[in-house]
Write an enzyme that holds these catalytic residues in place. Structure first.
Site, PDB file in Angstrom:
ATOM      1  N   GLU A 119      32.098  27.175  33.423  1.00 18.88           N
ATOM      2  CA  GLU A 119      32.356  28.536  32.963  1.00 18.88           C
ATOM      3  C   GLU A 119      31.397  28.913  31.833  1.00 18.88           C
ATOM      4  O   GLU A 119      31.208  28.161  30.875  1.00 18.88           O
ATOM      5  CB  GLU A 119      33.802  28.634  32.454  1.00 18.88           C
ATOM      6  N   LYS A 139      36.890  36.027  37.068  1.00 14.61           N
ATOM      7  CA  LYS A 139      38.089  35.440  36.468  1.00 14.61           C
ATOM      8  C   LYS A 139      39.232  36.454  36.506  1.00 14.61           C
ATOM      9  O   LYS A 139      39.126  37.566  35.995  1.00 14.61           O
ATOM     10  CB  LYS A 139      37.780  35.027  35.027  1.00 14.61           C
ATOM     11  N   CYS A 154      39.005  28.536  34.390  1.00 11.54           N
ATOM     12  CA  CYS A 154      39.751  28.203  33.176  1.00 11.54           C
ATOM     13  C   CYS A 154      41.223  28.585  33.268  1.00 11.54           C
ATOM     14  O   CYS A 154      42.013  27.927  33.926  1.00 11.54           O
ATOM     15  CB  CYS A 154      39.075  28.832  31.964  1.00 11.54           C
TER      16      CYS A 154
END
Length: 538
Positions: free
Chosen positions: A307, A366, A417
């Site tokens: 990321e 995301k 994440c």
């Protein structure tokens, strides 16, 4: 309490001792009953201690077995106290202990002086983030305890186990719909108790929560009624759930050479506080370009970066992009790169799929942004306050919850994440044809405790969907996880690492992938039916 009376009473309803509270003196017992109501703070402190112990049992500690009895003290105290307010207070104490201990790693954010924030302001922001997350998590056992105290006295022992379990499962599902979530009790079993984790193949984490809550309920009813049969019920349930999970875990992983992939992984280990500077950007491009060329020379099928590995807006930093794209065109090995992509007036945290010619084939944005870290909830209210303390940049945009990520090897499942906390994101992508999981994260500047918890979440996602999972982070823990939840390789933390992961594409569909969280409505309506039938029969 109609279920446990030995004989029906002909006394007028108004003169009967009502429920648990009226009969507790003679028939029911609690571990904390020795403390009178005026010592409620003592009970709350003891329950907070139990919650802390459970919070400390999360990964990396191998003590998830504590979860099979850690809710029982709260259960018994909730039923025994005179009022719903007292029950809610005790639930809040337990919840603050559990969530506060589990999330204490949030203090790894401090100090944020590298953002230009004064030391005191940094500590204030960090404490605020930890406090908000802890209190929001503690609201769940508060609501559960007050609800059980309200409903429970009118129920028999078995009905109370069913209703209490359904309440906990329903509230965890409800809390998981919020933007702030991390510490459901199912996490306590990962990554060590892989047998019980396989229950998630049936209906996701709620199946594990069902197992834990029902066993705790039976233990609590054994305390309350002093009847050994409920302890036997708890043992039987625990063995049955483990047996079913063990059976699911024994399904063979048939190896198919045609479905194998070798994925190059680069853990760059470039601290965030340095990465965003001009020198950090230069180091990032050099680190990942060299790592890519090294792995491409090993004939991997593709290379995966963590990321934010490329810390610039894609398409607006042409010098760095040209060097990387040139390396991809020369090696002709696809690259999956974490970066930022402009979107409207903001930008997304994204994973780009670059083909052998350097073109962008697909993009995953995301979907779950971190409150207070990547966006401000209730911005119009909080922004004027927090901007005095923090130079937090606004403008990050969340991706859709229904995305697909195409690669030259078929469709992949992607989590960036915080996405790993939300199993439905992975389930939806698996149902849409995703054949393997790519999980990327930064994880800097957090401690190894946070890294271990994040790794444990990815273990659960691999088992639920029956998929191989490759996770690459900036500072650790990077890993390769098979569909049975076994970690075949795991990196050290705070080290630059390159590794080649051997995985396989899979097209199977677990019950959870196919039907989603079907068990929750079954639990809720089933428990209501049980309670109603027992009340009618009483």
């Amino acid at each position: 309490m109609w279920k446990i009376r030995s004989q029906p009473s002909r006394v007028a309803p108004a003169s009967r001792p009502q429920g648990v509270v009226g009969q507790a003196k003679h028939r029911l017992f609690s571990p904390f009953q020795r403390f009178p109501p005026r010592h409620l703070w003592v009970q709350g402190g003891l329950l907070a201690g139990v919650g802390v112990l459970l919070g400390l049992s999360l990964a990396p500690a191998p003590t998830g077995w504590m979860a099979w009895g850690a809710i029982a003290p709260l259960w018994t105290s909730t039923v025994a106290v005179p009022t719903r307010k007292q029950a809610a207070f005790l639930g809040g104490c337990w919840g603050i202990g559990y969530h506060g201990a589990a999330l204490f790693w949030l203090f790894g954010l401090h100090p944020l002086t590298w953002l230009g924030m004064p030391w005191v302001a940094s500590l204030t922001v960090t404490t605020l983030a930890w406090g908000v997350a802890t209190l929001w998590g503690a609201c769940l056992p508060m609501v559960w305890a007050a609800s059980l105290r309200w409903i429970g006295p009118a129920l028999g022992n078995f009905s109370r186990i069913a209703i209490g379990t359904a309440l906990w499962c329903g509230l965890e599902w409800l809390w998981s719909l919020s933007p702030l979530w991390w510490t459901d009790i199912a996490n306590s079993q990962s990554p060590h108790n892989t047998s019980i984790l396989h229950l998630s193949q049936l209906s996701g984490p709620i199946a594990i929560t069902l197992a834990l809550a029902s066993v705790n309920g039976a233990v609590a009813e054994a305390w309350l009624s002093r009847q050994r049969k409920f302890l036997g019920v708890a043992i039987a349930l625990c063995l049955a759930f483990h047996g079913l999970g063990w059976k699911l875990a024994q399904a063979p992983l048939a190896s198919q050479p045609a479905e194998r992939l070798s994925i190059g992984m680069i853990q760059g280990n470039i601290p965030t506080r340095f990465k965003l500077s001009s020198a950090g950007i230069d180091q990032s491009i050099e680190t990942y370009r060299q790592g890519y060329e090294t792995l491409a020379a090993q004939k991997v099928d593709a290379v995966l970066l963590p990321e934010g590995a490329l810390p610039w807006l894609w398409g607006q930093s042409f010098g760095q992009e040209r060097a990387l794209v040139a390396a991809v065109r020369a090696a002709k090995v696809p690259l999956w790169a974490g970066t930022f992509v402009p979107k409207g007036e903001g930008y997304t945290q994204s994973l780009l799929s670059l083909g052998a010619s350097g073109e962008v084939l697909s993009q995953y944005d995301k979907a779950k942004l971190v409150p207070l870290g990547e966006y401000l909830p209730f911005e119009s209210v909080l922004a004027p306050i927090l901007r005095r303390l923090s130079p937090l940049r606004m403008g990050m945009v969340a991706g859709s919850s229904h995305q697909v990520f195409e690669t030259p090897f078929g469709r992949a499942i992607v989590g960036i994440c915080y996405d790993s906390v939300f199993p439905e994101l992975f389930r939806a992508q698996a149902a849409a044809g995703g054949q393997f999981i790519l999980s990327i994260a930064n994880n800097d500047p957090y401690s190894d405790r946070m890294m271990a918890q994040h790794h444990a979440l990815d273990v659960m996602r691999a088992i639920e969907s029956d998929r191989w999972l490759v996770r690459v982070t900036n500072t650790g823990l990077s890993a390769t996880i098979d569909p049975r939840g076994r970690t075949l390789w795991k990196s050290a933390i705070d080290e630059h690492v390159t590794h080649v992961a051997a995985i396989e594409r899979r097209r199977t569909q677990t019950l959870y992938v196919r039907f989603g969280n079907w068990m929750l409505p079954a639990i809720v309506f089933g428990s209501i039916g049980i309670a109603w039938k027992m009340r009618i029969d009483a």
